[in-house]
Enzyme design. Sequence first.
Site, PDB file in Angstrom:
ATOM      1  N   SER A 177     -52.240 -24.921  38.338  1.00 26.34           N
ATOM      2  CA  SER A 177     -52.630 -23.549  38.649  1.00 26.34           C
ATOM      3  C   SER A 177     -51.698 -22.508  38.045  1.00 26.34           C
ATOM      4  CB  SER A 177     -52.730 -23.352  40.159  1.00 26.34           C
ATOM      5  OG  SER A 177     -51.559 -23.788  40.806  1.00 26.34           O
ATOM      6  N   HIS A 205     -59.124 -25.419  39.092  1.00 28.17           N
ATOM      7  CA  HIS A 205     -59.153 -24.546  37.907  1.00 28.17           C
ATOM      8  C   HIS A 205     -59.939 -25.133  36.730  1.00 28.17           C
ATOM      9  CE1 HIS A 205     -56.324 -21.817  39.836  1.00 28.17           C
ATOM     10  NE2 HIS A 205     -55.792 -22.917  40.324  1.00 28.17           N
ATOM     11  N   LYS A 236     -63.173 -19.899  42.970  1.00 30.28           N
ATOM     12  CA  LYS A 236     -62.598 -19.526  41.676  1.00 30.28           C
ATOM     13  C   LYS A 236     -63.731 -19.339  40.671  1.00 30.28           C
ATOM     14  CE  LYS A 236     -58.212 -20.981  43.231  1.00 30.28           C
ATOM     15  NZ  LYS A 236     -57.376 -22.071  43.688  1.00 30.28           N
TER      16      LYS A 236
HETATM   17  C1  LIG Z   1     -56.593 -22.237  44.922  1.00 31.89           C
HETATM   18  C2  LIG Z   1     -56.234 -23.672  44.982  1.00 31.89           C
HETATM   19  C3  LIG Z   1     -56.461 -24.425  46.134  1.00 31.89           C
HETATM   20  C4  LIG Z   1     -56.904 -23.788  47.423  1.00 31.89           C
HETATM   21  O1  LIG Z   1     -58.239 -23.474  47.400  1.00 31.89           O
HETATM   22  P1  LIG Z   1     -58.785 -22.313  48.341  1.00 31.89           P
HETATM   23  O2  LIG Z   1     -60.239 -22.521  48.367  1.00 31.89           O
HETATM   24  O3  LIG Z   1     -58.355 -21.039  47.724  1.00 31.89           O
HETATM   25  O4  LIG Z   1     -58.136 -22.537  49.688  1.00 31.89           O
HETATM   26  C5  LIG Z   1     -56.229 -25.776  46.080  1.00 31.89           C
HETATM   27  N1  LIG Z   1     -55.745 -26.365  44.969  1.00 31.89           N
HETATM   28  C6  LIG Z   1     -55.471 -25.664  43.848  1.00 31.89           C
HETATM   29  C7  LIG Z   1     -54.940 -26.366  42.654  1.00 31.89           C
HETATM   30  C8  LIG Z   1     -55.698 -24.300  43.831  1.00 31.89           C
HETATM   31  O5  LIG Z   1     -55.409 -23.587  42.740  1.00 31.89           O
END
Ligand SMILES: *Cc1c(COP(=O)(O)O)cnc(C)c1O
Length: 385
Positions: A177, A205, A236
Site C-alpha cells: 500500500s 490495491h 478503493k
Molecule cells: C486499505 C487496506 C485495508 C483495509 O481495508 P478497508 O476496507 O479500508 O478497511 C487492508 N489491507 C490493505 C493492504 C489496505 O491497503
Amino acid sequence: MLASLQLALDKRKEEGLLRQRRLLDSPQAEHIVANSQPYLSFCSNDYLGLANHPKLITAMQQAAGDSGVGSGASNLITGHHRYHDDLEKQLARFVCLPAALLFSTGYMANIGVLGALVGRGDAIFADKLNHACLNDGSYYSLAEFNRFAHNDVAALESLLKVSSAKHKLIAVDAVFSMDGDIAPLSEYLALCEKYDAYLYVDDAHGFGVLGKHGEGSLNHLKLKSPRIIMMATLGKAAGVAGAFVAAEQVVIDYLIQTAKSYVYSTPAPPALSATLSASVNLIEQGDDLRSHLFGLIDYFKSNLSCRKWHLMPSQTSVQPLLVGSNQDALALSAFLQNCGILVPAIRPPTVPVGTARLRISLSAAHTLDDVKKLIVAIHQAESVL
Ligand SMILES: *Cc1c(COP(=O)(O)O)cnc(C)c1O
C-alpha cells in the site's frame, strides 16, 4: 490517564508525527474541496474514478428505494439480503474462485479471516511491510507470528523450513500500500506446495487495477490454486466500501461459522452491495479506464526527474516519492499544497523510520494535464526546498 494522553500528543507534534484530518466538502474525485480550498488531489485510492460515478449513484438510490438503508441484524439472523448474496456470487465468478464472502471493511476481513483460520500451534508468515490490519489479525489469531524482510523469498523459505507449526499461512499484501510494488506471489505459492502452507493474499490495491479485466493480482500473475485465499477491499478501486474474501467453498463455509467479525457484526446495508454489483460490472468493462490509468503511470514515471528524491520501483497506481525525513516530506507536501495540489506525506509508523515519502496515487479520473501539473510542481519544489 488524560495527562499522559496529552503528553503523548505533544510529543507527536514535536516529532512531526501529528496527523490531521482534512475536512472534505466535495465528493471524492480528482478535484476536491478540502478545508474549504479547491485542490487537485493525488490522495485517494479511487484508482478508476468510480467513487462519484453517476451509474453507481443511481444504483445506490434505486437500491435504497427497494431495500431500505439498514441491514438490521447480523448475517446469521436476518441481515443477509439477496443483494449481498448476489454480490458474493458475482465476485467469486469474477475472480475465478469457488466462493466469496463479504465483510464490512478490509480491516474486519483480515482480522476475521486470520482469527478463524489459524490459532495456537499454527504459524503466520508475514512480510515486514504488510498493512497494519494483517499484523493486527495475526496478533489476534494467537498463531506464531513470523515476519520476513520485504519480498524476500529466501528469508521466507528459511522460516518455513524450520517451522513445526500444524497449519502454516503466508499472509501478504499483493500490492504494497505504501510502496506500490507487487509481491512475488508465484514464488510464495511454490513454497506453499513445498512446505504444505497456504497463501493469504490481501489485494486491496490490485483488485480493479491489475489483471486482464481488473480481477486483481492473482489474475495478473496467472495464479490459481486451492491453497490461495484472496481478500480484496471494495472501498478503493471499486469506489464504494467493504471487502470480500474468496477461496475454496470449504474455507468460505468455515468462515461463515467462525470468523467473529463476520458472525458478530451487522453487515453493510444491502444497497451498498447492489451498488457494488454495478461497480464490479464497470470494473469488468473498464479496460479503457485501466489503459488510460497505465498511460498516466508510464508518463509520470518517465517524465519526473528528481535528484533529491526518487520514485520507488512501482508499476502500479501507487507511486511513492521517497524523501527520507519526516520534516522534509512534510515540507514537500506543504509546497505542493500551496500550488493547489494535495499529496499526502506518509510518515512512521505507517512506513519505516527514515523513509518518509509522498504517496502519489494516480487514478483513471486524472487527465494527462493533471499529471503534467504535478510533475511541474515537484520540479519547482526541488529547486526551492
Ligand atoms: C486499505 C487496506 C485495508 C483495509 O481495508 P478497508 O476496507 O479500508 O478497511 C487492508 N489491507 C490493505 C493492504 C489496505 O491497503
